[in-house]
Motif scaffolding. Sequence first.
Motif, short mmCIF file in Angstrom:
data_model
loop_
_atom_site.label_atom_id
_atom_site.label_comp_id
_atom_site.label_asym_id
_atom_site.label_seq_id
_atom_site.Cartn_x
_atom_site.Cartn_y
_atom_site.Cartn_z
N GLU A 231 26.14 7.45 -17.15
CA GLU A 231 26.27 6.00 -16.90
C GLU A 231 25.78 5.18 -18.08
O GLU A 231 25.63 3.97 -17.97
CB GLU A 231 25.49 5.61 -15.64
N TRP A 232 25.51 5.82 -19.19
CA TRP A 232 25.04 5.18 -20.41
C TRP A 232 23.70 4.50 -20.22
O TRP A 232 23.47 3.39 -20.70
CB TRP A 232 26.09 4.20 -20.97
N LYS A 233 22.82 5.14 -19.49
CA LYS A 233 21.45 4.69 -19.33
C LYS A 233 20.53 5.62 -20.12
O LYS A 233 20.61 6.84 -19.98
CB LYS A 233 21.03 4.68 -17.85
N TRP A 234 19.68 5.02 -20.97
CA TRP A 234 18.73 5.82 -21.75
C TRP A 234 17.63 6.31 -20.83
O TRP A 234 16.98 5.51 -20.14
CB TRP A 234 18.16 4.98 -22.88
N ARG A 235 17.41 7.62 -20.80
CA ARG A 235 16.42 8.19 -19.90
C ARG A 235 15.50 9.11 -20.67
O ARG A 235 15.91 9.78 -21.64
CB ARG A 235 17.09 8.97 -18.76
N SER A 236 14.24 9.16 -20.25
CA SER A 236 13.25 10.00 -20.90
C SER A 236 12.33 10.59 -19.85
O SER A 236 11.90 9.88 -18.93
CB SER A 236 12.45 9.20 -21.93
N ASN A 237 12.06 11.88 -19.96
CA ASN A 237 11.16 12.57 -19.05
C ASN A 237 10.23 13.48 -19.83
O ASN A 237 10.58 13.95 -20.93
CB ASN A 237 11.93 13.42 -18.03
N ARG A 594 4.56 11.98 -12.63
CA ARG A 594 4.50 10.58 -13.03
C ARG A 594 5.75 10.18 -13.80
O ARG A 594 6.31 9.11 -13.59
CB ARG A 594 3.26 10.36 -13.89
N SER A 595 6.20 11.05 -14.69
CA SER A 595 7.41 10.80 -15.46
C SER A 595 8.63 10.67 -14.54
O SER A 595 9.49 9.80 -14.73
CB SER A 595 7.63 11.91 -16.48
N MET A 596 8.68 11.51 -13.51
CA MET A 596 9.80 11.46 -12.57
C MET A 596 9.78 10.14 -11.79
O MET A 596 10.81 9.48 -11.64
CB MET A 596 9.73 12.64 -11.60
N PHE A 597 8.61 9.73 -11.31
CA PHE A 597 8.52 8.49 -10.54
C PHE A 597 8.84 7.27 -11.41
O PHE A 597 9.48 6.33 -10.96
CB PHE A 597 7.12 8.35 -9.93
N ASP A 598 8.39 7.29 -12.67
CA ASP A 598 8.70 6.19 -13.58
C ASP A 598 10.20 6.08 -13.81
O ASP A 598 10.76 4.98 -13.89
CB ASP A 598 7.98 6.37 -14.91
N CYS A 599 10.86 7.23 -13.93
CA CYS A 599 12.30 7.24 -14.16
C CYS A 599 13.03 6.70 -12.93
O CYS A 599 14.00 5.96 -13.06
CB CYS A 599 12.77 8.66 -14.48
N GLU A 600 12.55 7.05 -11.73
CA GLU A 600 13.17 6.54 -10.52
C GLU A 600 12.99 5.03 -10.42
O GLU A 600 13.88 4.31 -9.98
CB GLU A 600 12.54 7.21 -9.29
N LYS A 601 11.82 4.53 -10.85
CA LYS A 601 11.56 3.10 -10.80
C LYS A 601 12.51 2.35 -11.72
O LYS A 601 13.00 1.27 -11.40
CB LYS A 601 10.11 2.82 -11.19
N GLU A 602 12.80 2.93 -12.91
CA GLU A 602 13.70 2.27 -13.85
C GLU A 602 15.13 2.21 -13.30
O GLU A 602 15.90 1.32 -13.64
CB GLU A 602 13.70 3.02 -15.18
N GLU A 603 15.50 3.18 -12.44
CA GLU A 603 16.85 3.23 -11.93
C GLU A 603 17.03 2.36 -10.69
O GLU A 603 18.14 2.19 -10.22
CB GLU A 603 17.24 4.67 -11.58
N GLU A 604 15.94 1.82 -10.14
CA GLU A 604 16.06 0.96 -8.97
C GLU A 604 16.84 -0.30 -9.32
O GLU A 604 16.62 -0.90 -10.37
CB GLU A 604 14.67 0.58 -8.43
N PRO A 605 17.76 -0.73 -8.46
CA PRO A 605 18.54 -1.95 -8.76
C PRO A 605 17.65 -3.17 -8.77
O PRO A 605 16.74 -3.31 -7.96
CB PRO A 605 19.57 -1.99 -7.61
#
Length: 607
Positions: A231-237, A594-605
């Motif tokens: 989806e062209w979203k920059w993601r980091s874990n 923590r990295s997983m939860f942060d990534c989920e937070k960034e994906e929240e609409p």
Amino acid sequence: VLDGATHLRLPYVACYACKVLYTDTGGGTGNMTRHRCPIGASYRSSTHASSTETVEAGGTNSFDSTVSARNFGSSTDIVKSQLSISMAESGPESAPSGSGSGNNSLPLLSQHSGENSIGDVDREVLIDAVVKCCAIDLIDPIVFSGKGFRGLLKQICNVSKRLGSTISPPIEAFPDIQTVRSAMQTHLRFCADDLKNELSRTAQGCRLALETLTYSGRDYRVIHGSRISPEWKWRSNILGVFKARENESLSEMINIVVHNYEINKTVLRVTVPNSNNDLDSTYRSFFCVKAKLKEILFTILSSCSQPVMEMLNAVDQLTKALVEMDVRLPFAIEPREDIFDVHQLLAEWNDQWGQLEQIISTKCADTLLDSFKKLDPVHMRDLEIFILPFRETVESLTSEQPNFHKILPEWLALQHECQLQNDEPTALLRELKQIATRVLEAEKEVIMTDEHMIAVLLNPRLIRKLNMILTDQERQIACEKIRSQCGFRNPKEPLSRGSSCDGEPHRKRRMFLSSLEDDQVTDELECYLRSQYPPHQTKDVATFWSATGQSQFPMLSTMARRVLCTPAVAPTTRFDARCASVSPDQLHTFLMLRSMFDCEKEEEPRD
């Protein structure tokens, strides 16, 4: 119970017979275990043909959880209206309409069942919330088992109840340590499996970045993995946390990560702090720009004839001494980790110089006063002016992702800022800029690679200004690299009428016509470089390549996804040392979660 207007489920359950309303705390009709129906068995023989058996007071069970469609007539509508009340933990999804019933005129009476029960769903939600709290704040789950915390939770429930909540959750519903630890391991397995599935299927590869973290007096190496999603979203874990040992090299750590997540090594790149690492030549590496600029600043300031480094250290030490003495300062004190944080402190000192002088002269010992008098306010102001563009460069690179395409333009802008002017106000600024010009040019040759040039070409906002960033030779090298990796044909001059070709005449004719069609404009790269787009389309590089670029230049968009996901600055793991209480052996688990939860937070609409 359903809302008649919206047909949405309400947080209540009700008795079919007497219509008494109970608050649903998550246990469904289990909230009605103490209910004694005043209508009793007479309702059993009514025209409604209830789906449950209601009994008189004193009976063994308030409800019979067995539901059988053949006990109720042949009407399909009646059967559908029967399946609603049960003693199961989870409540029903629908409630009966009760059309045609004489009891429908009975009002719904709200009353509590007398039990503060909690359902399995709410229990799982509470456990997940505890796991998330532990991971984000690096808190050991044992904190939640203490009497003090339980007492705090009880008071929170009491306050919530007084503020109007229907039923507060019982203290006993809070999960125990073993349940939380088991849930954390389950989350960790899911996290690792999801990352492995995603990274192993990422055709354009993953880019790694190395961070050195100090926790509880020990040094760790944290390896981050970044990519651009479909989806062209920059993601980091975070992909791995390793203790810094002398007998374990960086290459061995990366090999472990590559093996665990089945990462494609062909297009793998690693962002490292400096050249003093033990990374194998198998992996191609880039420098972390922030770490490099810190090194450059240290080199420049150490080479200066004035004791500017001692001046910065004195400001830092004086601030620490004032804080330890509980002296109220005219500005907020933030944690300082590097020279850019000290620069912010330096700016505060320059702005509040008069007040600080008065505070130190009246409230501090003579030793601090002597140290303060050694500071030169003119030199401190020059230092603030000189370091500011370095700090702004770092802030610009860390303000958004992706940022790899911004490295070379930001570097050139920093060099332009450090150019010596004829009207420099002070001798210290002239000396610092002279050293900076020399050091920045030398480091540019070491840091910048062909992929940095390719990233500049893939920034649609800069294609009309490439002559200001790249030389003709650099542009030619970058274009050749792009054509080679994308499989484009190198442009050739079309054949002229006077050209001689070996072969038969009809073959010469076909070759001549083909050469006319193989014009440079048919090359994706040339078409892209010749195109012009309105500013709103090129404002964000990822948005451009996800829409316009992907539809018009599919091969270049594939390359852009691979190149642009490289981090310009290695991610930084931040935590509050005052509340972090996990043991060093658990650090890997907590940082991964923590990295997983942060990534989920960034994906929240976002609203």
